[in-house]
Design a protein around this motif. Structure first.
Motif, short mmCIF file in Angstrom:
data_model
loop_
_atom_site.label_atom_id
_atom_site.label_comp_id
_atom_site.label_asym_id
_atom_site.label_seq_id
_atom_site.Cartn_x
_atom_site.Cartn_y
_atom_site.Cartn_z
N SER A 516 0.81 -1.22 0.00
CA SER A 516 0.00 0.00 0.00
C SER A 516 0.84 1.26 0.00
O SER A 516 0.32 2.36 -0.19
CB SER A 516 -0.92 0.01 1.23
N LYS A 517 2.15 1.10 0.24
CA LYS A 517 3.10 2.22 0.20
C LYS A 517 2.67 3.38 1.10
O LYS A 517 2.72 4.55 0.72
CB LYS A 517 3.28 2.70 -1.24
N THR A 518 2.29 3.05 2.30
CA THR A 518 1.88 4.05 3.28
C THR A 518 3.06 4.39 4.19
O THR A 518 3.98 3.57 4.36
CB THR A 518 0.69 3.54 4.10
N GLU A 519 3.02 5.55 4.80
CA GLU A 519 4.07 5.92 5.76
C GLU A 519 3.75 5.43 7.18
O GLU A 519 4.55 5.59 8.10
CB GLU A 519 4.27 7.44 5.79
N ASN A 520 2.56 4.82 7.34
CA ASN A 520 2.21 4.26 8.65
C ASN A 520 2.97 2.97 8.91
O ASN A 520 3.65 2.44 8.02
CB ASN A 520 0.70 4.02 8.73
N MET A 521 2.85 2.47 10.10
CA MET A 521 3.51 1.22 10.50
C MET A 521 2.46 0.19 10.90
O MET A 521 1.32 0.53 11.20
CB MET A 521 4.47 1.49 11.65
N ILE A 522 2.88 -1.08 10.90
CA ILE A 522 1.95 -2.16 11.22
C ILE A 522 2.57 -3.11 12.23
O ILE A 522 3.79 -3.34 12.25
CB ILE A 522 1.53 -2.94 9.94
N SER A 523 1.73 -3.66 13.09
CA SER A 523 2.13 -4.70 14.04
C SER A 523 1.12 -5.83 13.93
O SER A 523 -0.09 -5.59 14.02
CB SER A 523 2.16 -4.15 15.46
#
Length: 625
Positions: A516-523
């Motif tokens: 998705s090329k987002t600047e957010n992060m995922i856990s």
């Protein structure tokens, strides 16, 4: 911190006054500190038990009165001096201090009403049927809700109550410590009558006896919350009530009612001199919370780390549980399979604060939107899970298993002639042909036998993935939350490896997010997991249960699988090296408002357990000399 004063209550708690103002409360049976309370601002110099609660006095000059649940009810300030000691007499607290005075404090306004309920020690004064309902009435009133700290003392109270019931009915019983901060397990053992009569290993004549079988009965005393804030219950969920042949209340069906039916079945056999098997009970208090600490308790027992006595679970031949449902009210069932479960969470977040959508909307990647994109890639529009390898290693259906579905399908087809309202159905009884399609039309593809079988298999024997809820950092219609968290469960089936499912789920979810090329992060977190269970309907124990059910109801039970999970079953099979069977008593509305069990089924379940144990008692093995 030094311990300055100690006092023991009648129910086995040790209260310790500690330097600095803390009060530590220890359970002397499990040797665990169950609570540490910041009770005062200075050293606690004296503690006394009063009624169902306790009273503490401190160098800070205060007298604190505490409830049974260790909640502060009232604080009384001494005029001057340090309180060195205290005791109580009826409605008065008596204190002595450094000011050379003894004071009497009237606490009549705090006196709790006397509990006139029947004590467990009186159980043998009534007949078994009334006795069972009397015990269930008291047990249901205890809010043994696991996973919520405010109910921890109620859970421990419920466990102690059960232990006392076991002992009153002739069993040995003790509490087993659970994980730190978790509810204890309750262990009970009824010895076969030949053991009760004095024929034990030290008696030479015992060599002429055959070794009794050992049956382990598993259950749980914890329940899920029932606050009734929305008024969905027709009566108080924690007060047993009877209407139209049903007993209503939280825990009546899941699982307090069936547990007591089993306990009283064993008690009746013991009194009649017909108990030919040793019967163990292991009742946990965290089943509704994922059986946290259950595996660890078993491992510590096996290693001899807890009791330092002879192991409690030696020589188990079969494991029995009753924690499930019938398909409806007109046909009994035996459960031979449960799916495993993986609980997981996906959190998308950033390092920012919550933002106003009117200011930042459209200028940044929103965590909630990114999370929704990820969730949308987990399942397609045909309800098929898109995680790679999710359907690998599913055990093929055998002709014998396929045959077990035939009587179920016939029952489902007959049930369309007598539709049940949703308020009178058990959880399983919604599995009817009309529920398999939007229209409920008889021409639906699910009206034929193969279609019905496939839908049952989808619900019982194939893996699934569900999204249960999404939480955000702030719930406001104008705010962009800085993080969003989804709660996921995956049901796994025989021959699938939980580790493979977990690894594939984590890898796939992270890849979808990266694309998705987002600047957010995922856990992506795996919160807990439990294995599937599959029994053998052809073994002698299932057949013994089938015969006992048919004798009671004059009809053969349906053999069913379930889509739900009970983590302890497979753990116990491995721990005891013994097979399990699952005998439901027709629970109804479990986990829902107006939970209930039919009184007829509860008494029938008690008789079925008696007949099952009698049959198992004839399947003896010669003692090895």
């Amino acid at each position: 911190m030094g311990v300055l004063t100690i006092v023991q209550s009648e129910n086995g708690y040790l209260f310790c006054g500690v330097q600095g103002g803390d009060i530590q409360i220890w359970d002397l049976e499990t040797y665990q500190m169950i609570r540490s309370i910041k009770g005062h601002s200075d050293d606690v110099l004296s503690v006394t038990i009063k009624g169902t609660g306790f009273v503490s006095a401190s160098a800070d000059g205060k007298i604190n009165l505490w409830s049974e649940g260790f909640e502060l009810e009232e604080s009384i300030k001494q005029d001057n001096g340090v309180l060195l000691s205290l005791t109580h007499s009826q409605d008065y607290i008596v204190t002595g201090g450094t000011n050379h005075t003894i004071k009497f404090w009237n606490t009549q306004h705090l006196t709790s009403p006397v509990d006139n309920a029947r004590k467990s020690s009186d159980l043998n004064d009534v007949n078994s049927g009334d006795m069972m309902l009397s015990v269930l009435d008291r047990w249901v009133s205890m809010r043994t809700v696991s996973g919520m700290p405010k109910y921890s003392e109620e859970c421990r109270k419920g466990a102690r109550f059960l232990k006392n019931v076991f002992q009153s009915l002739g069993a040995q019983s003790r509490m087993i410590p659970g994980a730190s901060g978790r509810n204890p397990l309750v262990y009970g053992k009824f010895f076969a009558n030949q053991i009760q009569s004095g024929k034990d290993a030290k008696d030479p004549s015992f060599k002429t006896f055959e070794k009794p079988k050992t049956v382990l009965i598993y259950g749980h005393y914890d329940v899920i919350p029932a606050e009734n804030a929305k008024g969905l219950w027709e009566s108080d969920p924690f007060k047993l009530s009877g209407r139209n042949g049903y007993l209503y209340g939280r825990g009546t069906s899941d699982n307090k009612g069936p547990i007591l039916a089993c306990i009283f079945a064993v008690h009746e056999l013991l009194k009649q001199g017909d108990l030919d098997v040793d019967v163990l009970f292991l009742i946990e208090g965290e089943e509704e919370n994922g059986s946290i600490g259950f595996q660890e308790a078993l491992d510590e027992q096996k290693a001899g780390l807890i009791w330092r006595i002879q192991p409690l679970f030696e020589g188990v031949d079969v494991i029995l549980l009753s924690n499930s449902y019938w398909l409806g009210e007109d046909v009994p069932c035996l459960t031979y399979g449960l799916r495993g479960v993986v609980h997981a969470s996906i959190t998308v977040y950033n390092g920012l604060s919550d933002l106003h959508s009117g200011v930042e909307g459209g200028a940044m990647s929103e965590p909630l939107v990114d999370l929704i994109h990820v969730l949308g890639k987990l399942i397609d529009t045909n309800k098929r899970v898109l995680v790679p390898g999710f359907y690998n290693d599913i055990r093929p259906i055998t002709p014998a298993e396929d045959t077990l579905y035939d009587p179920i399908v016939k029952w489902l087809q007959r049930s369309t002639d007598k539709p049940l309202t949703s308020s009178s159905r058990s959880q399983h009884s919604c599995i009817t042909p009309s529920s398999f399609s939007d229209s409920g039309s008889e021409t639906s593809e699910y009206s034929n036998e193969n279609g019905l079988k496939q839908q049952l298999m989808v619900r019982w024997r194939y893996p699934t993935l569900s999204v249960h809820k999404i939480d955000v950092s702030i719930n406001n219609p104008t705010i962009i939350p800085r993080n969003a968290k989804a709660v996921i469960s995956m049901r796994v089936v025989p021959d699938q490896k939980i580790s493979d499912i977990c690894n594939s789920f984590q890898s796939y979810t992270k890849k979808v997010f990266q694309d998705s090329k987002t600047e957010n992060m995922i856990s992506v977190q795996i919160e807990s997991a439990a294995d599937y269970w599959l029994g053998n309907p052809e073994n002698k124990y299932f057949k013994a249960a089938e015969d006992a059910i048919e004798k009671e109801w004059q009809i053969k039970p349906l053999y069913i699988r379930e889509g739900g999970s009970i983590p302890a079953v497979r753990l116990l099979e491995r721990f005891c090296n013994a097979p399990a069977i699952h005998f439901p008593m027709a629970s109804d509305q479990a986990h829902l408002p107006n939970e209930r069990i039919r009184l007829l089924n509860l008494h029938a379940g008690r008789r079925i357990i008696k007949n099952f144990l009698k049959t198992v008692g004839t399947q003896k093995e010669k003692r090895v000399e």
